[in-house]
Structures are given as structure tokens and as C-alpha cells.
Design a protein around this motif. Structure first.
Motif, PDB file in Angstrom:
ATOM      1  N   ASP A  69      85.354  90.167 -11.351  1.00 49.55           N
ATOM      2  CA  ASP A  69      86.469  90.175 -12.299  1.00 49.55           C
ATOM      3  C   ASP A  69      87.541  91.192 -11.935  1.00 49.55           C
ATOM      4  OD1 ASP A  69      85.562  88.134 -13.906  1.00 49.55           O
ATOM      5  OD2 ASP A  69      84.753  89.441 -15.464  1.00 49.55           O
ATOM      6  N   ASP A  70      87.169  92.242 -11.210  1.00 53.09           N
ATOM      7  CA  ASP A  70      88.122  93.298 -10.863  1.00 53.09           C
ATOM      8  C   ASP A  70      88.907  93.025  -9.578  1.00 53.09           C
ATOM      9  OD1 ASP A  70      87.438  94.785 -13.132  1.00 53.09           O
ATOM     10  OD2 ASP A  70      85.741  95.687 -12.091  1.00 53.09           O
ATOM     11  N   ARG A 115      90.553  83.852 -14.867  1.00 53.92           N
ATOM     12  CA  ARG A 115      89.362  83.151 -15.357  1.00 53.92           C
ATOM     13  C   ARG A 115      89.446  82.818 -16.848  1.00 53.92           C
ATOM     14  NH1 ARG A 115      84.755  86.540 -11.961  1.00 53.92           N
ATOM     15  NH2 ARG A 115      84.726  85.125 -10.148  1.00 53.92           N
ATOM     16  N   GLN A 116      90.439  83.321 -17.539  1.00 56.50           N
ATOM     17  CA  GLN A 116      90.624  82.988 -18.949  1.00 56.50           C
ATOM     18  C   GLN A 116      91.174  81.574 -19.143  1.00 56.50           C
ATOM     19  OE1 GLN A 116      93.085  86.138 -20.527  1.00 56.50           O
ATOM     20  NE2 GLN A 116      91.439  87.644 -20.401  1.00 56.50           N
ATOM     21  N   LYS A 157      89.805  88.480 -13.630  1.00 53.01           N
ATOM     22  CA  LYS A 157      89.354  88.306 -15.014  1.00 53.01           C
ATOM     23  C   LYS A 157      90.433  87.652 -15.879  1.00 53.01           C
ATOM     24  CE  LYS A 157      90.221  93.153 -16.017  1.00 53.01           C
ATOM     25  NZ  LYS A 157      89.529  94.408 -16.137  1.00 53.01           N
TER      26      LYS A 157
END
Length: 101
Positions: free
Chosen positions: A49-50, A17-18, A14
Motif C-alpha cells: 500500500d505504501d 486500490r480504493q 493504497k
């Protein structure tokens, strides 16, 4: 044979992915063994995301600790390096040579 780099650091997906230009080479995701119709088969795992991926010393992101295997992101640009430094606080340690007296 896969090569181990000198340094890598795990990050939750996550956070990676930013990055605005983030993309994923999902064909390179590690495979899991699953039983299908009584046989064990390799199935690509689904990234969430984890999940944790590894940012390598060359700024490539891998699905595992090896620098040249399961490469998920390899679009290494100045912007990516800045994101890694500023947002992820990624810093490759400097090792001082040891002198024996």
C-alpha cells in the motif's frame, strides 16, 4: 525503447486500490536485482500500500514514469476517469502556447 508521456502523477497504491474495479497486472511489476546463490537475478518486487505508482495522462497506471512500460492497470473507463478526477484530484495541466514578441 520506453516512451515518456507528457504528464504523469505519482500516487500511493493504497489510494488507487480504493477504486472498486481496481485490478493489478502483477506480471508487469518492475523487477529488482537480488543476489541468489551468488548470482544476480531479477525478482519481481512485491507491491504494498505504501508503494507509489504513476497515473499517466491516458489514465493508465504504471510502475515507473514511462507511459508504455510496466503497465499495472489499464481498464480505463468513465468510472475510472471520474474516480481519478473526484477522489484523486487528478488534472492534466493545460499549457498555453507561448508567443514571442
Amino acid at each position: 525503447m520506453a516512451t515518456m508521456g507528457k504528464y504523469c502523477k505519482a500516487y500511493p497504491l493504497k489510494k488507487l486500490r480504493q477504486f472498486p474495479q481496481w485490478s493489478e497486472q502483477l506480471e508487469n511489476v518492475r523487477k529488482n536485482l537480488q543476489e541468489v546463490n551468488g548470482q544476480e537475478v531479477e525478482v519481481p518486487r512485491l507491491l504494498t500500500d505504501d508503494d507509489f505508482l504513476y497515473l499517466q495522462e491516458n489514465y493508465v497506471v504504471t510502475d515507473g514514469i514511462f507511459i508504455d512500460k510496466n503497465i499495472i492497470f489499464d481498464n480505463v473507463t468513465v468510472e475510472w476517469k471520474e474516480f481519478c478526477s473526484q477522489m484523486l484530484r487528478f488534472e492534466i495541466p493545460t499549457y498555453e502556447p507561448v508567443t514571442v514578441t
